[in-house]
Design an enzyme around this catalytic site. Structure first.
Site, PDB file in Angstrom:
ATOM      1  N   GLY A  15       7.451   7.679  -8.106  1.00 51.74           N
ATOM      2  CA  GLY A  15       6.066   7.905  -7.706  1.00 51.74           C
ATOM      3  C   GLY A  15       5.018   7.335  -8.634  1.00 51.74           C
ATOM      4  O   GLY A  15       3.851   7.731  -8.565  1.00 51.74           O
ATOM      5  N   HIS A 107       6.564  -4.732  -2.492  1.00 47.29           N
ATOM      6  CA  HIS A 107       7.963  -5.073  -2.751  1.00 47.29           C
ATOM      7  C   HIS A 107       8.044  -5.712  -4.138  1.00 47.29           C
ATOM      8  O   HIS A 107       7.228  -6.583  -4.461  1.00 47.29           O
ATOM      9  CB  HIS A 107       8.490  -6.038  -1.686  1.00 47.29           C
TER      10      HIS A 107
HETATM   11  C1  GAR Z   1       8.414  -0.003  -7.068  1.00 47.89           C
HETATM   12  O1  GAR Z   1       8.771  -0.969  -8.032  1.00 47.89           O
HETATM   13  C2  GAR Z   1       8.270  -0.651  -5.704  1.00 47.89           C
HETATM   14  O2  GAR Z   1       7.806  -1.955  -5.766  1.00 47.89           O
HETATM   15  C3  GAR Z   1       9.684  -0.600  -5.214  1.00 47.89           C
HETATM   16  O3  GAR Z   1      10.193   0.632  -5.638  1.00 47.89           O
HETATM   17  C4  GAR Z   1       9.558   0.982  -6.872  1.00 47.89           C
HETATM   18  C5  GAR Z   1       9.081   2.402  -6.736  1.00 47.89           C
HETATM   19  O4  GAR Z   1       8.604   2.892  -7.958  1.00 47.89           O
HETATM   20  N1  GAR Z   1       9.738  -0.736  -3.776  1.00 47.89           N
HETATM   21  C6  GAR Z   1      10.770  -1.275  -3.136  1.00 47.89           C
HETATM   22  O5  GAR Z   1      11.767  -1.677  -3.703  1.00 47.89           O
HETATM   23  C7  GAR Z   1      10.604  -1.359  -1.633  1.00 47.89           C
HETATM   24  N2  GAR Z   1      11.608  -2.194  -1.039  1.00 47.89           N
HETATM   25  P1  GAR Z   1       7.672   4.170  -7.979  1.00 47.89           P
HETATM   26  O6  GAR Z   1       8.330   5.245  -7.111  1.00 47.89           O
HETATM   27  O7  GAR Z   1       7.641   4.577  -9.409  1.00 47.89           O
HETATM   28  O8  GAR Z   1       6.332   3.780  -7.449  1.00 47.89           O
END
Ligand code: GAR
Length: 192
Positions: A15, A107
């Site tokens: 998050g 992404h």
């Molecule tokens: C982020 O790096 C986002 O770009 C990635 O998941 C992570 C979530 O981190 N999203 C994907 O891989 C979507 N395919 P967070 O929960 O700490 O924001």
């Protein structure tokens, strides 16, 4: 005064993006984060939502894909836009239809490279390092019914050094996300 544009953030994990977006818009009168929705029961995103004082709600697979509870909740919260911030499921068709061109995803790679089913979070950075890439980055895009395929709104790049581990790449990507994602959301929703 116009009513604020209301964002619903969907996430599945830590998050950090949800928090950064919420902090960016805190105190604004024209945009507000209406709720944070998550689909992994013990996800840390729920703790962050509580600390931020933002209503959050867990929904399971059936709520997303079968009984319409997520869509009902989005309507109840009067969400205008949906922001996918580390959300790892395909968005159900009913939600796509209710929010045409109003769902934004981030992404952690330079799409179309390293996208698609199974390519998320750390898996992306591992693949980038394993392939010996010299750069990676972020892609912010509109969501359609395919994983990581909608119109690109913005990309930013970072260098990947031969000595970088997947964790090193993840750290660089998180910095790019922090720098750009809230701002790109802001510009996109105001110009639509
Ligand atoms: C982020 O790096 C986002 O770009 C990635 O998941 C992570 C979530 O981190 N999203 C994907 O891989 C979507 N395919 P967070 O929960 O700490 O924001």
């Amino acid at each position: 005064m116009n009513t604020p544009i209301r964002l619903a953030i969907l996430g599945s994990g830590n998050g950090t993006n949800a928090q950064q977006i919420s902090e960016y818009f805190a105190g604004r009168t024209d945009v507000e984060v209406a709720c944070i929705i998550y689909n992994i029961r013990d996800a840390y995103i729920a703790v962050r939502a509580q600390n931020l004082g933002i209503e959050s709600h867990y929904f399971n697979r059936a709520d997303f894909y079968e009984n319409g509870r997520v869509l009902d909740y989005l309507r109840e919260k009067k969400a205008d836009w949906i922001i996918l911030a580390g959300f790892l499921w395909l968005v159900p068709e009913a939600i796509l239809e209710a929010y045409p061109n109003r769902i934004i995803n981030i992404h952690p790679a330079l799409l179309p490279k390293y996208g698609g089913k199974g390519m998320y979070g750390h898996h992306v950075h591992e693949a980038v390092v394993a392939a010996g890439e010299h750069e990676s980055g972020i892609t912010i895009h509109i969501v359609d019914k395919h994983y990581d395929k909608g119109i690109t709104l913005f990309q930013a790049r970072c260098q990947v050094l031969p000595t970088d581990t997947p964790d090193d790449v993840a750290a660089k990507i998180h910095l790019l996300e922090k720098e750009h994602f809230p701002r790109v959301i802001d510009e996109t929703i105001k110009h639509s």
